[in-house]
Design a protein around this motif. Structure first.
Motif, mmCIF file in Angstrom:
data_model
loop_
_atom_site.group_PDB
_atom_site.id
_atom_site.type_symbol
_atom_site.label_atom_id
_atom_site.label_comp_id
_atom_site.label_asym_id
_atom_site.label_seq_id
_atom_site.Cartn_x
_atom_site.Cartn_y
_atom_site.Cartn_z
ATOM 1 N N GLN A 163 9.538 -10.672 1.823
ATOM 2 C CA GLN A 163 9.010 -9.455 1.813
ATOM 3 C C GLN A 163 7.620 -9.261 2.498
ATOM 4 O OE1 GLN A 163 7.925 -7.350 -1.797
ATOM 5 N NE2 GLN A 163 8.755 -5.472 -0.956
ATOM 6 N N LEU A 164 6.711 -10.250 2.155
ATOM 7 C CA LEU A 164 5.431 -10.264 2.634
ATOM 8 C C LEU A 164 5.316 -10.334 4.226
ATOM 9 C CD1 LEU A 164 3.335 -12.683 0.208
ATOM 10 C CD2 LEU A 164 3.067 -10.312 0.642
ATOM 11 N N ASN A 165 6.241 -11.219 4.576
ATOM 12 C CA ASN A 165 6.377 -11.202 5.982
ATOM 13 C C ASN A 165 6.998 -10.407 6.801
ATOM 14 O OD1 ASN A 165 5.407 -14.069 7.195
ATOM 15 N ND2 ASN A 165 6.170 -14.688 5.143
ATOM 16 N N VAL A 166 7.737 -9.338 5.942
ATOM 17 C CA VAL A 166 8.281 -8.247 6.452
ATOM 18 C C VAL A 166 6.957 -7.213 6.751
ATOM 19 C CG1 VAL A 166 9.553 -6.187 6.117
ATOM 20 C CG2 VAL A 166 10.856 -8.204 5.717
ATOM 21 N N ILE A 167 6.395 -7.151 5.562
ATOM 22 C CA ILE A 167 5.072 -6.270 5.421
ATOM 23 C C ILE A 167 4.074 -6.365 6.422
ATOM 24 C CG2 ILE A 167 3.290 -5.279 3.720
ATOM 25 C CD1 ILE A 167 5.172 -5.636 1.321
ATOM 26 N N ILE A 168 3.576 -7.523 6.697
ATOM 27 C CA ILE A 168 2.587 -7.894 7.537
ATOM 28 C C ILE A 168 3.030 -7.599 8.946
ATOM 29 C CG2 ILE A 168 3.130 -10.160 8.009
ATOM 30 C CD1 ILE A 168 -0.010 -10.496 7.760
ATOM 31 N N ASN A 169 4.431 -7.586 9.333
ATOM 32 C CA ASN A 169 4.679 -7.030 10.683
ATOM 33 C C ASN A 169 4.804 -5.585 10.622
ATOM 34 O OD1 ASN A 169 4.966 -9.590 12.137
ATOM 35 N ND2 ASN A 169 6.289 -10.351 11.032
ATOM 36 N N ILE A 170 5.570 -4.824 9.620
ATOM 37 C CA ILE A 170 5.945 -3.385 9.891
ATOM 38 C C ILE A 170 4.550 -2.763 9.743
ATOM 39 C CG2 ILE A 170 8.337 -3.579 9.132
ATOM 40 C CD1 ILE A 170 7.651 -2.515 6.447
ATOM 41 N N ASN A 171 3.455 -3.309 9.185
ATOM 42 C CA ASN A 171 2.118 -2.533 9.180
ATOM 43 C C ASN A 171 1.733 -2.101 10.528
ATOM 44 O OD1 ASN A 171 1.966 -2.485 6.385
ATOM 45 N ND2 ASN A 171 0.470 -4.197 6.228
ATOM 46 N N GLN B 199 -2.448 -12.120 -10.101
ATOM 47 C CA GLN B 199 -3.836 -11.554 -9.720
ATOM 48 C C GLN B 199 -3.826 -11.680 -8.169
ATOM 49 O OE1 GLN B 199 -6.346 -13.262 -12.379
ATOM 50 N NE2 GLN B 199 -6.073 -11.663 -13.885
ATOM 51 N N VAL B 200 -3.688 -12.974 -7.560
ATOM 52 C CA VAL B 200 -3.910 -13.335 -6.418
ATOM 53 C C VAL B 200 -2.952 -12.441 -5.749
ATOM 54 C CG1 VAL B 200 -3.917 -15.198 -4.642
ATOM 55 C CG2 VAL B 200 -5.106 -15.539 -6.848
ATOM 56 N N TYR B 201 -1.865 -12.591 -5.881
ATOM 57 C CA TYR B 201 -0.603 -11.790 -5.372
ATOM 58 C C TYR B 201 -0.873 -10.392 -5.087
ATOM 59 C CZ TYR B 201 3.919 -9.762 -4.061
ATOM 60 O OH TYR B 201 4.678 -9.145 -3.528
ATOM 61 N N GLN B 202 -1.468 -9.895 -6.295
ATOM 62 C CA GLN B 202 -1.684 -8.271 -6.305
ATOM 63 C C GLN B 202 -2.725 -8.006 -5.155
ATOM 64 O OE1 GLN B 202 -2.197 -6.781 -10.149
ATOM 65 N NE2 GLN B 202 -2.773 -4.901 -9.561
ATOM 66 N N LYS B 203 -3.800 -8.918 -5.324
ATOM 67 C CA LYS B 203 -4.859 -8.859 -4.181
ATOM 68 C C LYS B 203 -4.031 -8.718 -3.037
ATOM 69 C CE LYS B 203 -9.066 -10.182 -6.318
ATOM 70 N NZ LYS B 203 -10.388 -11.160 -6.169
ATOM 71 N N VAL B 204 -3.176 -9.703 -2.386
ATOM 72 C CA VAL B 204 -2.662 -9.732 -1.212
ATOM 73 C C VAL B 204 -1.950 -8.506 -0.893
ATOM 74 C CG1 VAL B 204 -0.991 -11.027 0.126
ATOM 75 C CG2 VAL B 204 -2.463 -12.237 -1.412
ATOM 76 N N GLU B 205 -1.152 -7.998 -1.759
ATOM 77 C CA GLU B 205 -0.381 -6.794 -1.852
ATOM 78 C C GLU B 205 -1.183 -5.721 -1.518
ATOM 79 O OE1 GLU B 205 1.965 -5.797 -5.303
ATOM 80 O OE2 GLU B 205 4.026 -5.705 -4.132
ATOM 81 N N GLU B 206 -2.387 -5.719 -2.334
ATOM 82 C CA GLU B 206 -3.249 -4.343 -2.023
ATOM 83 C C GLU B 206 -4.020 -4.424 -0.515
ATOM 84 O OE1 GLU B 206 -4.516 -3.957 -6.773
ATOM 85 O OE2 GLU B 206 -6.080 -4.801 -5.223
ATOM 86 N N ALA B 207 -4.027 -5.602 -0.287
ATOM 87 C CA ALA B 207 -4.769 -5.592 1.052
ATOM 88 C C ALA B 207 -3.677 -5.293 2.185
ATOM 89 C CB ALA B 207 -5.279 -7.090 1.621
ATOM 90 N N LEU B 208 -2.519 -5.558 2.003
ATOM 91 C CA LEU B 208 -1.353 -5.282 3.082
ATOM 92 C C LEU B 208 -0.993 -3.959 2.956
ATOM 93 C CD1 LEU B 208 0.624 -8.454 2.868
ATOM 94 C CD2 LEU B 208 -0.480 -8.007 4.668
ATOM 95 N N THR B 209 -1.254 -3.362 1.811
ATOM 96 C CA THR B 209 -0.767 -1.765 1.726
ATOM 97 C C THR B 209 -1.749 -0.697 1.874
ATOM 98 O OG1 THR B 209 -0.657 -2.032 -0.616
ATOM 99 C CG2 THR B 209 1.423 -2.349 0.302
ATOM 100 N N LYS B 210 -3.007 -1.330 2.366
ATOM 101 C CA LYS B 210 -4.100 -0.213 2.609
ATOM 102 C C LYS B 210 -3.786 0.391 3.669
ATOM 103 C CE LYS B 210 -8.169 -2.504 0.484
ATOM 104 N NZ LYS B 210 -9.189 -3.372 0.856
#
Lengths: 210, 210
Positions: A163-171, B199-210
Motif C-alpha cells: 500500500q505504501l508503494n501505491v500511495i507514493i505513486n498515486i500522490n 509511531q515511525v509508520y504513522q509519521k510516514v503515513e502522515e508525510a505521504l497523505t499531506k
C-alpha cells in the motif's frame, strides 16, 4: 532482471545500495513470499499426520494455493523493478517549452500508473495469503503454530508495504478517478487484511501462552 | 550451511518444504535484514544531498550501523539453523528407563536453551534497527520516506517473529529463572519496539497523505 535469482546476501546488498531497483516494492514482494512459504511449511508438517486427517484435503488445497502465491510474489520482484525503471527515466526528461513540459507530464502520468500495478497486486496477493493463514491457524499442526504467527506477521508487513508503494505513486497522479478507485480498493484490503492478520496472531499467542 | 547463499527463490522453496531448517527463526532474520537494508538504502539516497547536509554525519553513522546489523542478521539465518538441529535430534532420542529419560531431558533442556539464543538476538537486533528507522524518518530524504515505512514494517515483523521463536522454546524449559529472565527481557523489547515501529509508520503515513 532475475532479482529472485540473486542469493539472499546479494539481494540485501543491492537493496541497501542506491541502485534504482530493487526498492520497497521488491522487498515487500519477497517478504510476502517468505510469509507465504511459512504457511506452506505448516501445511507440509500437517499433511500425513493422523491427528489432522480430518483437515487433510483442505490443507492440501491451502498448500496448492500458497505455492501459486509464492511464485506470483517472487515474479513480482522483477515485475516491480521493470515497471519502476520507466518512471525513474520519465523524472529525468528535460523539458523547457510548454510543449515539452506537456509531453513530459503525459509520459510521467503513464509511468506512474505503470509503477502502481505491482504494488496493487502485492496488496491483493498478501491479502489472499493472510486468508490462507486464517484457515491454517485452526487446521495446521499445533507443533508449527509459531510459524503461522511468523508467516502472518511477514504478510502483514508485505500488505502494508504494498500500500505504501501505491500511495507514493498515486500522490503524483492527476487522474482523480483512478486515484480514488485504486486508493479505496487497496485501503479496504489493507484494513481488512491487517485486522485478520492481528486476529490470527492473537490466536497464535493464546495457543502459545496456554 | 550457507542458507544466505541460496538464491531468493531457493530460500523460499526450502522454507516452504518440511525440511527442519530454515524455519520461522531463519525467516525472521532474513526479513529483518531486508528491513534494515531499506534503511541503508534511504541513507544512501540522502548522503550527498544538499538539502540534508545538516544530517549528513548522522546519516553516515546510521548507514554504518545498519550495515553491521544486516551482516549480523544474515549470519543468524545459519546460526539459527545450526542451533535448531541438536534440538530436533534431542526430541528423537529413544528413552525407556528412568535413567535414559533423565538423560534425554538433560540433553533436551540444554538444546532448548541453545535454540533460544538466536531468536533472542533477532529481537535485540530488530529493536536496534527500528531505533535507526526512528532517526531516519526525520533525517532521511523525503523522496524515500515510503521505504522507511516498508523497512520499519519488515523489522516489526522480524521483532515479533523473533519473540514467537523464543516463546515456543521457553514453553518447554523447566529452568524457571531462565524462562522468567528471557521472557521478560524479550517482551519488553517487543512492546517498546512495536510501539516505536508504529509511531515511525504513522509519521510516514502522515508525510505521504499531506
Amino acid at each position: 532482471m532475475n532479482l529472485a535469482q540473486k542469493n539472499c546476501t546479494e539481494f540485501v546488498e543491492v537493496l541497501a545500495s542506491k541502485a534504482a531497483v530493487p526498492g520497497g516494492g521488491g522487498a515487500a514482494a519477497l517478504v510476502g513470499a517468505i510469509g507465504t512459504a511459512l504457511g506452506s511449511m505448516v501445511c507440509n508438517l500437517t499433511i500425513g499426520k493422523k491427528k489432522y486427517a480430518q483437515y487433510e484435503e483442505e490443507v492440501k488445497d491451502i498448500l496448492k494455493e500458497a505455492g501459486e502465491i509464492e511464485a506470483q510474489l517472487l515474479k513480482m520482484i522483477d515485475d516491480d523493478a521493470e515497471n519502476f525503471l520507466p518512471l525513474s527515466k520519465a523524472y529525468g526528461i528535460k523539458a523547457s517549452t510548454p510543449e515539452e513540459k506537456a509531453e513530459k507530464d503525459r509520459v510521467l502520468q503513464s509511468a506512474l500508473k505503470k509503477a502502481c500495478e505491482v504494488p496493487i497486486q502485492i496488496v491483493k496477493t498478501a491479502y489472499k495469503a493472510i486468508k490462507l493463514h486464517e484457515r491454517l491457524v485452526d487446521k495446521g499442526s499445533r507443533l508449527a503454530i509459531s510459524d503461522v504467527g511468523v508467516g502472518v506477521q511477514c504478510l502483514r508487513a508485505a500488505l502494508i508495504s504494498g500500500q505504501l508503494n501505491v500511495i507514493i505513486n498515486i500522490n503524483s497522479i492527476t487522474d482523480d478517478e483512478y486515484v480514488k478507485k485504486v486508493g479505496e480498493e487497496t485501503k479496504k484490503l489493507v484494513e481488512e487484511g491487517t485486522k485478520i492478520a492481528d486476529q490470527v496472531y492473537q490466536k497464535v499467542e493464546e495457543a502459545l501462552t496456554k
